[in-house]
Design an enzyme around this catalytic site. Structure first.
Site, PDB file in Angstrom:
ATOM      1  N   ASP A  30      32.711 -16.984   9.976  1.00 23.07           N
ATOM      2  CA  ASP A  30      32.428 -18.259  11.108  1.00 23.07           C
ATOM      3  C   ASP A  30      34.026 -18.547  11.292  1.00 23.07           C
ATOM      4  O   ASP A  30      34.815 -18.456  10.318  1.00 23.07           O
ATOM      5  CB  ASP A  30      31.681 -19.364  10.427  1.00 23.07           C
ATOM      6  N   CYS A 260      16.291 -26.107  20.272  1.00 23.46           N
ATOM      7  CA  CYS A 260      15.842 -25.003  21.105  1.00 23.46           C
ATOM      8  C   CYS A 260      14.979 -25.072  22.380  1.00 23.46           C
ATOM      9  O   CYS A 260      15.320 -24.861  23.399  1.00 23.46           O
ATOM     10  CB  CYS A 260      15.054 -24.158  20.008  1.00 23.46           C
TER      11      CYS A 260
HETATM   12  C1  UGA Z   1      11.368 -23.962  17.630  1.00 25.68           C
HETATM   13  C2  UGA Z   1      10.095 -22.939  17.689  1.00 25.68           C
HETATM   14  O1  UGA Z   1       9.318 -23.561  16.738  1.00 25.68           O
HETATM   15  C3  UGA Z   1      10.590 -21.702  16.682  1.00 25.68           C
HETATM   16  O2  UGA Z   1       9.781 -20.723  16.669  1.00 25.68           O
HETATM   17  C4  UGA Z   1      12.040 -20.827  17.328  1.00 25.68           C
HETATM   18  O3  UGA Z   1      12.609 -20.167  16.481  1.00 25.68           O
HETATM   19  C5  UGA Z   1      13.164 -22.070  17.456  1.00 25.68           C
HETATM   20  O4  UGA Z   1      12.570 -23.122  18.177  1.00 25.68           O
HETATM   21  C6  UGA Z   1      14.180 -21.394  17.978  1.00 25.68           C
HETATM   22  O5  UGA Z   1      14.090 -21.167  19.380  1.00 25.68           O
HETATM   23  O6  UGA Z   1      15.214 -21.033  17.339  1.00 25.68           O
HETATM   24  P1  UGA Z   1      12.221 -25.769  16.160  1.00 25.68           P
HETATM   25  O7  UGA Z   1      13.234 -26.186  17.365  1.00 25.68           O
HETATM   26  O8  UGA Z   1      13.106 -25.556  14.785  1.00 25.68           O
HETATM   27  O9  UGA Z   1      11.629 -24.249  16.409  1.00 25.68           O
HETATM   28  O10 UGA Z   1      11.293 -26.911  15.932  1.00 25.68           O
HETATM   29  P2  UGA Z   1       9.806 -27.035  16.125  1.00 25.68           P
HETATM   30  O11 UGA Z   1       9.006 -27.271  15.041  1.00 25.68           O
HETATM   31  O12 UGA Z   1       9.185 -26.048  17.216  1.00 25.68           O
HETATM   32  O13 UGA Z   1       9.754 -28.539  16.780  1.00 25.68           O
HETATM   33  C7  UGA Z   1      10.233 -28.712  18.005  1.00 25.68           C
HETATM   34  C8  UGA Z   1       9.898 -29.968  18.670  1.00 25.68           C
HETATM   35  O14 UGA Z   1       8.543 -30.134  19.144  1.00 25.68           O
HETATM   36  C9  UGA Z   1      10.183 -31.203  17.663  1.00 25.68           C
HETATM   37  O15 UGA Z   1      10.709 -32.386  18.311  1.00 25.68           O
HETATM   38  C10 UGA Z   1       8.644 -31.345  17.193  1.00 25.68           C
HETATM   39  O16 UGA Z   1       8.565 -32.637  16.688  1.00 25.68           O
HETATM   40  C11 UGA Z   1       7.991 -31.259  18.829  1.00 25.68           C
HETATM   41  N1  UGA Z   1       6.613 -30.877  18.284  1.00 25.68           N
HETATM   42  C12 UGA Z   1       6.049 -29.907  17.635  1.00 25.68           C
HETATM   43  C13 UGA Z   1       5.533 -31.980  18.932  1.00 25.68           C
HETATM   44  O17 UGA Z   1       5.647 -33.004  19.625  1.00 25.68           O
HETATM   45  N2  UGA Z   1       4.275 -31.502  18.824  1.00 25.68           N
HETATM   46  C14 UGA Z   1       3.891 -30.536  18.160  1.00 25.68           C
HETATM   47  O18 UGA Z   1       2.538 -30.349  18.039  1.00 25.68           O
HETATM   48  C15 UGA Z   1       4.887 -29.694  17.473  1.00 25.68           C
END
Ligand code: UGA
Length: 430
Positions: A30, A260
């Site tokens: 890094d 993401c």
């Molecule tokens: C997301 C994807 O889930 C991963 O598969 C992907 O690898 C990653 O982006 C990426 O592109 O690197 P992440 O951003 O870590 O992962 O988090 P998530 O668990 O997907 O949640 C994203 C957002 O959606 C959060 O704000 C969460 O609170 C919200 N969410 C999730 C909801 O509002 N409702 C749900 O039912 C699920």
């Protein structure tokens, strides 16, 4: 196998540590000297369950090392993973500066053919162009697209037990070498799927857009349910048992955040517009998500009887539980909005408060626990569904507040239970 991982953010650090843990020798590179110095002392820049142990163990076993010397990293390994950020530009598309800098380094420093494995999220067609850059002076390096699907908060588990591994490639020799690295995963039944570079690049956006659409669909149903007097949680229960629909990523709330979904949906929408194939569903997901923030503000305003001069407690600043990441966090945006509209804001988050100092310090009051965040508050708003909030004693919580409004931006609690101890409960679509 000797591997180099460039970039030690969420994806890079988890990738490097986990690949070392399954038996490879990994050098993580890094440009951030302070970060690397801390990593060498096992001080991690992110909070991620299980990661600390792996980093400590692998450094102690000399299978994992950290350096700022990119030339050393490039020369040491045939296989080089690129895991640097690809942030949005002002026009919604992605900034490839960091990726291009590394490609340039590989081109200049490599003394033998390299296999560059792209984990950074890049738009369809990007890797083919990067390959041309890489071999512009006649070298025979290769590029593979190996998108990452891990989630923050359970990144180690997602890396170690992935649903699938995608390998986008343009020739077979390098693809088979990456296969070998994933041998430990194949042994436990993880499907490894071969495709073209463009297929793999598209699949990453297709997955994130689909998941964002699911969330926005649930959120749109929630808004309609509020208007017709239906309960969205009951409605979703009524559809989730259909295996074609499933029960994941359908939890209504104040909208999706994080590093993401907002970025990838924005970039994909702009990309699709540029090639005259509008991504209408992704555009709708983005619009619904924007409307959820407006809805959050209106719910807090209504519950508090206006904003100016009101005291509002916020529980949760991380964009989701089990992480200290505040990028595109609803809690942070809401705190900022409420302060700028004359409210006094008191915040509590078990992990993420330190990361908001640059944004909120001076404007909000930081609390050491949920009760202090609610002290003399007119309204308490929940923005992140941290498990520890299940321990809250609601009778005590009510007694420290001035008002009785509770706005549950994640539908974490049962409204009737809270109303039985004197709260006026507002959820999302319930
Ligand atoms: C997301 C994807 O889930 C991963 O598969 C992907 O690898 C990653 O982006 C990426 O592109 O690197 P992440 O951003 O870590 O992962 O988090 P998530 O668990 O997907 O949640 C994203 C957002 O959606 C959060 O704000 C969460 O609170 C919200 N969410 C999730 C909801 O509002 N409702 C749900 O039912 C699920």
């Amino acid at each position: 196998m000797q591997l180099t991982v460039i970039g030690t953010g969420y994806v890079g650090l988890v990738t490097g540590a986990c690949l070392a843990d399954v038996g490879n020798d990994v050098i993580c590179v890094d440009i951030d000297k302070a970060k690397i110095t801390k990593l060498q002392r096992n001080i991690l820049p992110i909070s991620e369950p299980g990661l600390q142990d792996i980093v400590e163990r692998c450094q102690a076993d000399s299978r994992l090392s950290f350096t700022v010397n990119i030339a050393e990293g490039v020369k040491a390994s045939e296989i080089i993973f690129i895991c640097v950020g690809t942030p949005n530009t002002n026009t919604g598309t992605i900034n490839l500066d960091a990726v291009k800098t590394i490609i340039k380094y590989v081109r200049e420093q490599a003394t033998s053919p390299k296999i560059v494995v792209m984990k950074s999220t890049v738009l369809p067609g990007t890797n083919a162009k990067l390959l041309d850059m890489l071999n512009a002076e006649g070298a025979s390096h290769t590029i593979l697209s190996n998108p990452e699907f891990l989630r923050e908060g359970c990144a180690v588990k997602d890396f170690m037990e992935p649903d699938r591994v995608l390998i986008g490639h343009h020739e077979n020799v390098s693809m088979l070498k990456l296969y070998k690295i994933y041998a430990a995963f194949i042994a436990i039944g993880v499907p490894v799927i071969n495709m073209s570079l463009e297929d793999a690049e598209m699949a990453k956006y297709a997955a994130n857009c689909f998941l964002a659409m699911k969330i926005s669909y649930a959120n749109q149903l929630a808004m309609i349910c509020e208007t017709v007097g239906a309960d969205v949680l009951k409605v979703l229960e009524g559809i989730k048992h259909d295996a074609r629909i499933g029960d994941q990523f359908l939890n209504p709330g104040f909208g999706y955040g994080g590093s993401c979904f907002p970025k990838d949906i924005e970039a994909f929408v702009a990309f699709a517009q540029n090639i005259d194939c509008p991504a209408t569903f992704a555009e709708a997901a983005k619009l619904v998500n924007y409307n959820m923030f407006k809805l959050a503000v209106e719910k807090v305003r209504e519950a508090s009887g206006g904003l100016k001069g009101k005291t509002i407690g916020i529980l949760g600043l991380a964009f989701k539980p089990e992480t200290d990441d505040i990028r595109h966090s609803i809690g942070v945006h809401l705190a900022d909005y409420l302060v700028s509209h004359g409210a006094r804001v008191q915040v509590y988050d078990p992990e993420a408060m330190k990361n908001t100092w640059g944004l909120l310090r001076g404007a909000v009051t930081y609390a050491n626990d949920p009760y202090t965040a609610a002290d003399c508050a007119d309204t308490l708003v929940l923005c992140t569904e941290w498990d520890e909030f299940n321990e809250i004693n609601w009778v005590e919580m009510k007694s420290v507040m001035k008002g009785c409004a509770f706005v549950d931006g994640r539908n974490m609690f049962d409204g009737k239970t809270l109303e039985s101890v004197g709260f006026k409960y507002t959820g999302v679509g319930v």
